[in-house]
Design a protein around this motif. Structure first.
Motif, mmCIF file in Angstrom:
data_model
loop_
_atom_site.group_PDB
_atom_site.id
_atom_site.type_symbol
_atom_site.label_atom_id
_atom_site.label_comp_id
_atom_site.label_asym_id
_atom_site.label_seq_id
_atom_site.Cartn_x
_atom_site.Cartn_y
_atom_site.Cartn_z
ATOM 1 N N VAL A 155 0.845 -1.207 0.000
ATOM 2 C CA VAL A 155 0.000 0.000 0.000
ATOM 3 C C VAL A 155 0.877 1.252 0.000
ATOM 4 O O VAL A 155 0.661 2.188 -0.774
ATOM 5 C CB VAL A 155 -0.948 -0.006 1.220
ATOM 6 N N ALA A 156 1.917 1.251 0.817
ATOM 7 C CA ALA A 156 2.813 2.423 0.880
ATOM 8 C C ALA A 156 3.507 2.632 -0.461
ATOM 9 O O ALA A 156 3.631 3.774 -0.937
ATOM 10 C CB ALA A 156 3.847 2.224 1.992
ATOM 11 N N GLU A 157 3.897 1.553 -1.110
ATOM 12 C CA GLU A 157 4.557 1.668 -2.422
ATOM 13 C C GLU A 157 3.608 2.269 -3.452
ATOM 14 O O GLU A 157 3.980 3.157 -4.230
ATOM 15 C CB GLU A 157 5.046 0.290 -2.885
ATOM 16 N N GLU A 158 2.344 1.828 -3.443
ATOM 17 C CA GLU A 158 1.387 2.361 -4.420
ATOM 18 C C GLU A 158 1.085 3.831 -4.135
ATOM 19 O O GLU A 158 1.003 4.660 -5.039
ATOM 20 C CB GLU A 158 0.081 1.546 -4.365
ATOM 21 N N LEU A 159 0.979 4.155 -2.850
ATOM 22 C CA LEU A 159 0.718 5.562 -2.502
ATOM 23 C C LEU A 159 1.904 6.444 -2.876
ATOM 24 O O LEU A 159 1.730 7.596 -3.307
ATOM 25 C CB LEU A 159 0.400 5.671 -1.007
ATOM 26 N N ALA A 160 3.115 5.907 -2.735
ATOM 27 C CA ALA A 160 4.311 6.697 -3.092
ATOM 28 C C ALA A 160 4.293 7.067 -4.575
ATOM 29 O O ALA A 160 4.823 8.098 -4.991
ATOM 30 C CB ALA A 160 5.571 5.916 -2.755
ATOM 31 N N GLU A 161 3.626 6.218 -5.375
ATOM 32 C CA GLU A 161 3.507 6.512 -6.814
ATOM 33 C C GLU A 161 2.438 7.564 -7.083
ATOM 34 O O GLU A 161 2.474 8.260 -8.093
ATOM 35 C CB GLU A 161 3.084 5.216 -7.558
ATOM 36 N N ARG A 162 1.457 7.684 -6.180
ATOM 37 C CA ARG A 162 0.266 8.473 -6.518
ATOM 38 C C ARG A 162 0.066 9.705 -5.662
ATOM 39 O O ARG A 162 -0.624 10.641 -6.060
ATOM 40 C CB ARG A 162 -0.977 7.571 -6.407
ATOM 41 N N ALA A 163 0.608 9.722 -4.465
ATOM 42 C CA ALA A 163 0.348 10.867 -3.561
ATOM 43 C C ALA A 163 1.548 11.810 -3.567
ATOM 44 O O ALA A 163 2.646 11.446 -3.995
ATOM 45 C CB ALA A 163 0.083 10.368 -2.148
ATOM 46 N N GLU A 164 1.317 13.004 -3.018
ATOM 47 C CA GLU A 164 2.410 13.989 -3.016
ATOM 48 C C GLU A 164 3.463 13.607 -1.977
ATOM 49 O O GLU A 164 4.659 13.589 -2.236
ATOM 50 C CB GLU A 164 1.841 15.373 -2.697
ATOM 51 N N THR A 165 3.004 13.298 -0.776
ATOM 52 C CA THR A 165 3.932 12.931 0.319
ATOM 53 C C THR A 165 3.359 11.726 1.059
ATOM 54 O O THR A 165 2.144 11.698 1.320
ATOM 55 C CB THR A 165 4.072 14.107 1.313
ATOM 56 N N VAL A 166 4.222 10.766 1.369
ATOM 57 C CA VAL A 166 3.755 9.572 2.086
ATOM 58 C C VAL A 166 4.652 9.309 3.299
ATOM 59 O O VAL A 166 5.885 9.264 3.168
ATOM 60 C CB VAL A 166 3.761 8.324 1.180
ATOM 61 N N TYR A 167 4.009 9.195 4.461
ATOM 62 C CA TYR A 167 4.716 8.795 5.680
ATOM 63 C C TYR A 167 4.308 7.361 6.007
ATOM 64 O O TYR A 167 3.226 6.908 5.639
ATOM 65 C CB TYR A 167 4.314 9.701 6.861
ATOM 66 N N ALA A 168 5.191 6.675 6.749
ATOM 67 C CA ALA A 168 4.851 5.344 7.281
ATOM 68 C C ALA A 168 5.123 5.341 8.774
ATOM 69 O O ALA A 168 6.171 5.814 9.228
ATOM 70 C CB ALA A 168 5.678 4.262 6.597
ATOM 71 N N THR B 183 11.500 -2.923 11.897
ATOM 72 C CA THR B 183 12.906 -2.485 11.902
ATOM 73 C C THR B 183 13.464 -2.400 10.478
ATOM 74 O O THR B 183 14.615 -2.048 10.281
ATOM 75 C CB THR B 183 13.781 -3.486 12.707
ATOM 76 N N SER B 184 12.611 -2.729 9.488
ATOM 77 C CA SER B 184 13.096 -2.649 8.090
ATOM 78 C C SER B 184 12.948 -1.217 7.583
ATOM 79 O O SER B 184 12.121 -0.453 8.079
ATOM 80 C CB SER B 184 12.267 -3.573 7.185
ATOM 81 N N ALA B 185 13.718 -0.899 6.561
ATOM 82 C CA ALA B 185 13.626 0.433 5.939
ATOM 83 C C ALA B 185 12.288 0.539 5.199
ATOM 84 O O ALA B 185 11.786 -0.462 4.688
ATOM 85 C CB ALA B 185 14.763 0.622 4.963
ATOM 86 N N PRO B 186 11.685 1.731 5.145
ATOM 87 C CA PRO B 186 10.424 1.895 4.425
ATOM 88 C C PRO B 186 10.669 1.822 2.920
ATOM 89 O O PRO B 186 11.806 1.937 2.476
ATOM 90 C CB PRO B 186 9.969 3.291 4.843
ATOM 91 N N PRO B 187 9.617 1.632 2.152
ATOM 92 C CA PRO B 187 9.786 1.594 0.695
ATOM 93 C C PRO B 187 10.327 2.934 0.187
ATOM 94 O O PRO B 187 10.193 3.963 0.853
ATOM 95 C CB PRO B 187 8.374 1.356 0.169
ATOM 96 N N GLU B 188 10.904 2.944 -0.988
ATOM 97 C CA GLU B 188 11.436 4.170 -1.600
ATOM 98 C C GLU B 188 10.304 5.198 -1.743
ATOM 99 O O GLU B 188 9.175 4.839 -2.098
ATOM 100 C CB GLU B 188 12.021 3.853 -2.977
ATOM 101 N N GLY B 189 10.619 6.421 -1.392
ATOM 102 C CA GLY B 189 9.613 7.481 -1.539
ATOM 103 C C GLY B 189 8.694 7.594 -0.351
ATOM 104 O O GLY B 189 7.758 8.397 -0.344
ATOM 105 N N VAL B 190 8.973 6.795 0.681
ATOM 106 C CA VAL B 190 8.125 6.818 1.887
ATOM 107 C C VAL B 190 9.002 7.200 3.073
ATOM 108 O O VAL B 190 10.087 6.653 3.241
ATOM 109 C CB VAL B 190 7.496 5.434 2.145
ATOM 110 N N GLN B 191 8.540 8.187 3.862
ATOM 111 C CA GLN B 191 9.332 8.644 5.022
ATOM 112 C C GLN B 191 8.813 7.987 6.302
ATOM 113 O O GLN B 191 7.619 8.033 6.578
ATOM 114 C CB GLN B 191 9.196 10.165 5.192
ATOM 115 N N ARG B 192 9.696 7.382 7.079
ATOM 116 C CA ARG B 192 9.322 6.784 8.352
ATOM 117 C C ARG B 192 9.108 7.906 9.374
ATOM 118 O O ARG B 192 9.955 8.812 9.486
ATOM 119 C CB ARG B 192 10.467 5.888 8.803
ATOM 120 N N VAL B 193 8.010 7.907 10.095
ATOM 121 C CA VAL B 193 7.756 8.876 11.162
ATOM 122 C C VAL B 193 7.276 8.098 12.379
ATOM 123 O O VAL B 193 6.474 7.161 12.240
ATOM 124 C CB VAL B 193 6.692 9.904 10.739
ATOM 125 N N SER B 194 7.743 8.482 13.546
ATOM 126 C CA SER B 194 7.350 7.736 14.747
ATOM 127 C C SER B 194 5.912 8.080 15.137
ATOM 128 O O SER B 194 5.379 9.136 14.741
ATOM 129 C CB SER B 194 8.282 8.089 15.917
#
Ligand SMILES: NC(=O)C1=CN([C@@H]2O[C@H](COP(=O)(O)OP(=O)(O)OC[C@H]3O[C@@H](n4cnc5c(N)ncnc54)[C@H](O)[C@@H]3O)[C@@H](O)[C@H]2O)C=CC1
Ligand SMILES: CC(=O)N[C@@H]1[C@@H](OP(=O)(O)OP(=O)(O)OC[C@H]2O[C@@H](n3ccc(=O)[nH]c3=O)[C@H](O)[C@@H]2O)O[C@H](C(=O)O)[C@@H](O)[C@@H]1O
Length: 456
Positions: free
Chosen positions: A366-379, A385-396
């Protein structure tokens, strides 16, 4: 309980009384090696060590082996396991090494529980082959090899046995081979291994079955169910997974029809399940982990027969992340917002609550698809403990309240998400993919997967 070390014994082909053999096994006279100290292997090694007092864990990851050997537990989220690993390493019942062949040379019982994954929809048994060949190189007459990894049917018969015979120069009948599947959920592994469900054992021959039954009669408090052979036991495990994937697909397909029905399908599912012949599962944004989405390919790709149902179920479940993003975009559109100009937070990257695993995870898709379609994506994910998908920013979870959000999509039902600071957001659209939120949880409008709010 650490075993009293006595003359090493071998169970396969031993004609001593059952009591003598049980005393040898529980007294530490039959050294055990467990290959694979992961989410399942470490709890299993701990139970074997508690019962036999003489277990060497083997892992190719030197950090894992070093930690376990020092009594530290590298596996998160298993209640009671850190204390057990510390106690068992401390009393000498459990040690760990990366030296598989050395451990195999000493062991009389070899338990293999390494990953069995998928690569391009084909079973990847490379870890299994590496472990089995290491065991074969150290195999002695009288040893028994137990495979607990989930494998395609016929793997023990057509792969493991030939690998063992080739590496050892021995033949089945000089050593034993059994398939005894791991029927355990992460997060409750110790209790499951000790006896939540019957333990299935399938022997490559009658003596292998006898030894496997003797061993698991001590490992588990549950019933031990012997089946005809290794392949039958392999089928039992894979069938459980196939059942789950197909039934989750049914729930998901019903959820995709909710708009046409104009109902909340989860209400209909709950009530349909009030009679005993119905067990419709729970709709969700997809099926993750390295088990349920992978097991169908142990049949689809391994056998010639037609598998239209298994393949269709996979396609339905693999479509759910896209369906989830479509429904969330529609919910946003109903509020006059365009996804392409929106800021979105995905709540949940792991495939299910409490397990730090992102393989095939719906939240990641879902995060990967949103990264393609939305302006900004947080996870946001409290345990991943894994890195988020490309184009997705991890936020606590603590920091997300300070971000401007247009859309929140819940993809994993972490209990920590009870603390999401909903009131910190203004004019937010919420799409709940896990039916986690109650109406009183937030004043923001909430659409739910399968709730029929997309009524045509
Ligand atoms: N995770 C789960 O909920 C369940 C998993 N299973 C099955 O258990 C098996 C293991 O799964 P997990 O423990 O979840 O995997 P995992 O990924 O958590 O751990 C696997 C461990 O094996 C080690 N390893 C890899 N290759 C090795 C080798 N050649 N020799 C020794 N160690 C090696 C890795 O370094 C890692 O520490 C799989 O076949 C899986 O299908 C079965 C039931 C439940
Ligand atoms: C048949 C069965 O229930 N197998 C269990 C399963 O555990 P696993 O950790 O994969 O979790 P799971 O509950 O099956 O969930 C898998 C995925 O499916 C999703 N899921 C699950 C159930 C459901 O009704 N709807 C749904 O969408 C979950 O969110 C998750 O993404 O697979 C394990 C395994 O074999 O590895 C197995 O030991 C467990 O008992």
């Amino acid at each position: 309980m650490s075993g009293q070390q006595s003359e090493p014994a071998r169970l396969y082909g031993w004609d001593a009384s059952r009591q003598t053999q049980l005393r040898a096994f529980t007294g530490g006279a039959v050294p055990v090696a467990v290959y694979g100290l992961g989410k399942m292997g470490l709890p299993l090694a701990a139970v074997y060590a508690d019962v036999s007092g003489n277990v060497t864990g083997v892992d190719i990851d030197s950090d894992v082996a070093r930690a376990v050997d020092a009594g530290r537990c590298p596996v998160e989220g298993e209640p009671g396991l850190p204390e057990e690993v510390e106690r068992l390493a401390g009393d000498g019942s459990l040690s760990a090494t990366t030296d598989a062949t050395g451990a195999a040379a000493d062991a009389g019982v070899h338990v293999i529980i390494v990953p069995t994954l998928i690569e391009d929809d084909e079973p990847d048994l490379s870890a299994l082959e590496a472990a089995v060949r290491s065991v074969g190189a150290g195999l002695d007459a009288g040893d028994v090899v137990v495979v607990e990894s989930t494998v395609p049917p016929r793997t023990c018969r057509d792969r493991v046995r030939p690998w063992l015979e080739a590496e050892s120069g021995l033949e089945l009948g000089e050593f034993g081979l059994a398939f005894c599947p791991e029927r355990t959920m992460s997060g409750r592994a110790l209790q499951d291994i000790r006896g939540s469900h019957p333990k299935v054992v399938g022997g490559a021959d009658a003596e292998s079955e006898r030894v496997a039954e003797l061993i698991y009669g001590e490992i588990t408090d549950a019933e031990v169910i012997p089946v005809a052979d290794c392949t039958t036991a392999e089928c039992v495990k894979v069938f459980e997974g196939l059942y789950r994937d197909v039934n989750i697909a049914l729930a998901n397909e019903l959820a995709t029809l909710a708009g046409e029905f104009g109902v909340d399908v989860t209400e209909a599912i709950d009530v349909a399940n009030t009679q005993p012949f119905c067990d419709i599962h729970t709709p969700g944004p997809g099926v993750g982990g390295h088990c349920i989405p992978y097991y169908p390919y142990f049949v689809i790709s391994e056998f010639e027969g037609a598998t239209p149902l298994l393949q269709t179920a996979r396609h339905v479940n693999e479509y759910m992340p896209t369906f989830t993003v479509e429904r969330a975009a529609e919910a946003l559109d109903e509020r006059g917002r365009d996804l392409s100009e929106s800021t979105v937070a995905v709540f949940g990257l792991t495939y299910r609550p409490g397990v730090d695993e992102t393989r095939a995870s719906p939240g990641v898709a879902v995060a990967e698809e949103l990264a393609e379609r939305a302006e900004t994506v947080y996870a946001v994910d409290p345990i991943c403990t894994s890195a988020p998908p490309e184009g997705v920013q991890r936020v606590s979870l603590d920091a997300i309240g300070a971000r401007e959000l247009d859309l929140a999509v819940v993809t994993t039902g972490h209990e920590e998400f009870g603390e999401i600071p909903w009131s910190a957001f203004e004019d937010l659209t919420v799409f709940d993919g896990r039916h986690m939120l109650d109406d009183e949880d937030t004043s923001h409008p909430v659409s739910r997967l399968g709730d029929g709010s997309d009524e045509d």
